[in-house]
Design a protein around this motif. Structure first.
Motif, mmCIF file in Angstrom:
data_model
loop_
_atom_site.group_PDB
_atom_site.id
_atom_site.type_symbol
_atom_site.label_atom_id
_atom_site.label_comp_id
_atom_site.label_asym_id
_atom_site.label_seq_id
_atom_site.Cartn_x
_atom_site.Cartn_y
_atom_site.Cartn_z
ATOM 1 N N PHE A 60 0.820 -1.213 0.000
ATOM 2 C CA PHE A 60 0.000 0.000 0.000
ATOM 3 C C PHE A 60 0.852 1.260 0.000
ATOM 4 N N TRP A 61 2.108 1.131 0.403
ATOM 5 C CA TRP A 61 2.962 2.325 0.480
ATOM 6 C C TRP A 61 4.136 2.302 -0.478
ATOM 7 N N VAL A 62 4.481 1.132 -0.976
ATOM 8 C CA VAL A 62 5.716 1.052 -1.757
ATOM 9 C C VAL A 62 5.640 1.901 -3.023
ATOM 10 N N ALA A 63 4.437 2.120 -3.516
ATOM 11 C CA ALA A 63 4.323 2.875 -4.762
ATOM 12 C C ALA A 63 3.539 4.157 -4.551
ATOM 13 N N ASN A 64 3.473 4.586 -3.305
ATOM 14 C CA ASN A 64 2.647 5.745 -3.014
ATOM 15 C C ASN A 64 3.500 7.003 -2.879
ATOM 16 N N GLY A 65 3.364 7.904 -3.843
ATOM 17 C CA GLY A 65 4.163 9.127 -3.822
ATOM 18 C C GLY A 65 3.555 10.211 -2.948
ATOM 19 N N GLN A 66 2.317 10.002 -2.492
ATOM 20 C CA GLN A 66 1.679 11.012 -1.643
ATOM 21 C C GLN A 66 2.086 10.881 -0.188
ATOM 22 N N SER A 67 2.636 9.730 0.163
ATOM 23 C CA SER A 67 2.936 9.508 1.569
ATOM 24 C C SER A 67 4.218 8.699 1.657
ATOM 25 N N VAL A 68 5.367 9.373 1.552
ATOM 26 C CA VAL A 68 6.620 8.618 1.523
ATOM 27 C C VAL A 68 7.260 8.467 2.897
ATOM 28 N N PHE A 69 6.791 9.224 3.883
ATOM 29 C CA PHE A 69 7.287 9.017 5.249
ATOM 30 C C PHE A 69 6.115 9.178 6.195
ATOM 31 N N SER A 70 6.255 8.622 7.421
ATOM 32 C CA SER A 70 5.094 8.680 8.305
ATOM 33 C C SER A 70 5.176 9.781 9.350
ATOM 34 N N LEU A 71 6.314 10.011 9.953
ATOM 35 C CA LEU A 71 6.376 11.008 11.018
ATOM 36 C C LEU A 71 7.618 11.871 10.863
ATOM 37 N N GLU A 72 7.523 13.090 11.379
ATOM 38 C CA GLU A 72 8.662 14.001 11.247
ATOM 39 C C GLU A 72 9.859 13.572 12.069
ATOM 40 N N SER A 73 9.667 12.637 13.012
ATOM 41 C CA SER A 73 10.820 12.205 13.803
ATOM 42 C C SER A 73 11.884 11.577 12.890
ATOM 43 N N LEU A 74 11.476 11.160 11.707
ATOM 44 C CA LEU A 74 12.431 10.685 10.704
ATOM 45 C C LEU A 74 13.511 11.732 10.431
ATOM 46 N N PHE A 75 13.116 12.997 10.434
ATOM 47 C CA PHE A 75 14.053 14.054 10.052
ATOM 48 C C PHE A 75 15.097 14.340 11.124
ATOM 49 N N SER A 76 14.843 13.894 12.350
ATOM 50 C CA SER A 76 15.894 14.088 13.327
ATOM 51 C C SER A 76 16.734 12.825 13.434
ATOM 52 N N GLY A 77 16.097 11.699 13.768
ATOM 53 C CA GLY A 77 16.868 10.482 13.989
ATOM 54 C C GLY A 77 17.381 9.868 12.713
ATOM 55 N N GLY A 78 16.531 9.825 11.705
ATOM 56 C CA GLY A 78 16.896 9.101 10.502
ATOM 57 C C GLY A 78 17.759 9.910 9.562
ATOM 58 N N ALA A 79 17.513 11.228 9.521
ATOM 59 C CA ALA A 79 18.120 12.033 8.462
ATOM 60 C C ALA A 79 19.640 12.062 8.529
ATOM 61 N N ARG A 80 20.213 11.833 9.706
ATOM 62 C CA ARG A 80 21.682 11.867 9.767
ATOM 63 C C ARG A 80 22.295 10.789 8.872
ATOM 64 N N LEU A 81 21.514 9.732 8.599
ATOM 65 C CA LEU A 81 22.019 8.668 7.722
ATOM 66 C C LEU A 81 22.064 9.094 6.261
ATOM 67 N N TRP A 82 21.472 10.214 5.956
ATOM 68 C CA TRP A 82 21.467 10.679 4.569
ATOM 69 C C TRP A 82 22.693 11.522 4.224
ATOM 70 N N TRP A 83 23.581 11.705 5.207
ATOM 71 C CA TRP A 83 24.808 12.431 4.857
ATOM 72 C C TRP A 83 25.760 11.481 4.163
ATOM 73 N N ASN A 84 25.463 11.156 2.943
ATOM 74 C CA ASN A 84 26.396 10.350 2.160
ATOM 75 C C ASN A 84 26.297 10.816 0.712
ATOM 76 N N ARG A 85 27.132 10.219 -0.119
ATOM 77 C CA ARG A 85 27.281 10.711 -1.485
ATOM 78 C C ARG A 85 25.967 10.682 -2.271
ATOM 79 N N ASP A 86 25.154 9.648 -2.026
ATOM 80 C CA ASP A 86 23.936 9.499 -2.819
ATOM 81 C C ASP A 86 22.745 10.251 -2.254
ATOM 82 N N ASP A 87 22.635 10.292 -0.942
ATOM 83 C CA ASP A 87 21.372 10.731 -0.347
ATOM 84 C C ASP A 87 21.350 12.186 0.107
ATOM 85 N N TRP A 88 22.464 12.889 0.015
ATOM 86 C CA TRP A 88 22.469 14.241 0.583
ATOM 87 C C TRP A 88 21.382 15.153 0.013
#
Lengths: 401, 36
Positions: A170-198
């Motif tokens: 239900f979510w794998v192809a859903n462009g309207q809802s790609v993340f569920s909560l903003e807590s992703l941006f604090s805890g998860g986002a640090r993992l995006w500091w790499n060559r591909d995801d910045w």
């Protein structure tokens, strides 16, 4: 020095303290404040991230990894080397609610959980292999695609022996809802500091989260406030999932997708998405499915590709599967058509990325599907065939040299 | 009292206000289960 208008209220207390503000003086106060914050942070007790055990999880060898939903730290901070902790068979399992198995006579969704699929799979594997296996469970309900992707990055950074990733159809192809909560941006986002995801940092993370992440990393008192507070004021155990104030307004801005689905598919008629005053999960799921498409070049397609590429590059053996859906979906033409397109797209990805060590399943064997009993379009109870199938997939991974 | 000492104390007061505010505001919004 006259303070600027916004700070004029400070003049009186400063005058009372017989302090005349000057520009360098204010700068020094700011520096001293930061210094004191660091000192206070050192004096306060160290508190680990609180990791709740999902209700219904009983197997002690299945270890939960995710912090509470709104915790800005997102995942636990210990267990940085899974293989060192759980042996070569240490499996990280990343999933949303589809692995929660419901009891057969449960009346509604989300109640009377009996078990988790990883528990059953682990127990089957345990009987077959002499060495005990441990499973590290990255589980939270309502996981969306970007959450899953980021958790995969986290799991890969912890040296797992194997990986199981559940893609929610239900979510794998859903462009309207790609993340569920903003807590992703604090805890998860640090993992995006790499060559591909910045670029995700620039596209998604709001500036306040950048500031908060920076401050929180260096000043633990700010990031672990909740757990410190709980030391003095313990929260009740069940605070994480309270009984329903939502019944008053089930269609809220906390679920924007519901709002769009209501107006797009049901002409704003609330009675069609509500059941006994609560959101009807099937109506919501069907709408989410109908809005889905794994179109080439879309957000969702890009993230799925990245996810698979990431696993492929890491050479960690992995099982990736698209969770099975209820046959009732076939009666909803729009949603059924969307689902078959998604299955076909995942099959295409399987042809591109699949290998001995990266096993992708989009279609389950018919006998497995027939053995499943669904509570809604996604959540199910399993009489053992699904766990057996996944255990076989995992042990086949283990057999490669 | 020395000017720097005053600044140090004002800094301490501000830091304590920030810490207390961080503790007071770190009540999380409870997650409400909505069926999915």
């Amino acid at each position: 020095m006259r303070l600027p208008a916004e700070l004029a209220w400070l003049e009186r207390p400063l005058a009372r303290a017989r302090y005349r503000p000057t520009a360098p003086g204010l700068l020094r106060i700011a520096l001293f404040t930061v210094l004191w914050l660091v000192v206070i942070g050192m004096l306060l007790p160290q508190v680990e991230v609180f990791v709740p055990t999902p209700s219904g999880l009983t197997d002690p060898a299945v270890i939960p990894m995710c912090a509470e939903r709104e915790d800005p730290r997102w995942v636990r901070s210990d267990l940085t080397d899974l293989r060192a902790h759980g042996g070569p068979g240490a499996t990280a399992w990343i999933s949303g609610s589809s692995i929660r198995l419901k009891s057969r006579n449960a009346a509604g969704v989300g109640r009377k959980d009996v078990a988790f699929l990883p528990e059953r799979v682990r127990q089957i594997l345990d009987q077959e292999r002499p060495a005990a296996t441990r499973t590290y469970l990255y589980y939270q309900s309502r996981r969306r695609l970007l959450d899953t992707y980021t958790l995969v990055e986290d799991a890969l950074g912890r040296n797992p022996g194997a990986l199981v990733v559940v893609l929610n159809p239900f979510w794998v192809a859903n462009g309207q809802s790609v993340f569920s909560l903003e807590s992703l941006f604090s805890g998860g986002a640090r993992l995006w500091w790499n060559r591909d995801d910045w670029p995700l940092q620039l596209a998604l993370v709001p500036p306040r989260s950048h500031l908060w992440n920076f401050a929180g990393r260096h000043l633990p008192v700010l990031s672990s406030g909740y757990d410190l507070r709980r030391r003095f004021d313990p929260a009740p155990e069940d605070a994480a999932e309270p009984s329903e104030p939502a019944a008053r307004n089930p269609i809220s801005y906390r679920q924007p997708l519901t709002f769009w689905a209501l107006h797009r598919f049901h002409g704003g008629d609330r009675s069609r998405v509500l059941r006994r005053g609560r959101l009807d999960p099937e109506a919501f799921q069907a709408a989410a499915m109908e809005l889905s498409e794994l179109k080439i070049g879309s957000w969702q397609e890009e993230i799925v590709r990245r996810l698979l590429r990431r696993i492929q590059d890491s050479s960690v053996p992995a099982v990736v599967y698209l969770a099975p859906v209820s046959p009732t979906l076939g009666e909803l033409p729009g949603a059924a058509a969307a689902h078959s397109r998604i299955v076909a797209a995942v099959e295409a990805l399987k042809a591109e990325f699949g290998s001995e060590t990266l096993r992708i399943t989009a279609r389950f064997p018919q006998e497995v599907l027939e053995s499943l009993e669904f509570r809604d379009l996604l959540h199910l109870s399993d009489d053992g065939q699904l766990s057996r199938f996944l255990a076989d997939e995992l042990s086949e991974l283990g057999e490669k040299p | 009292m020395n000017r720097y000492l005053r600044e140090l104390i004002i800094g301490l007061l501000l830091a304590m206000i920030i810490v207390l505010a961080a503790l007071a505001l770190s009540e999380r919004v409870p997650f409400v289960y909505q069926g999915f």
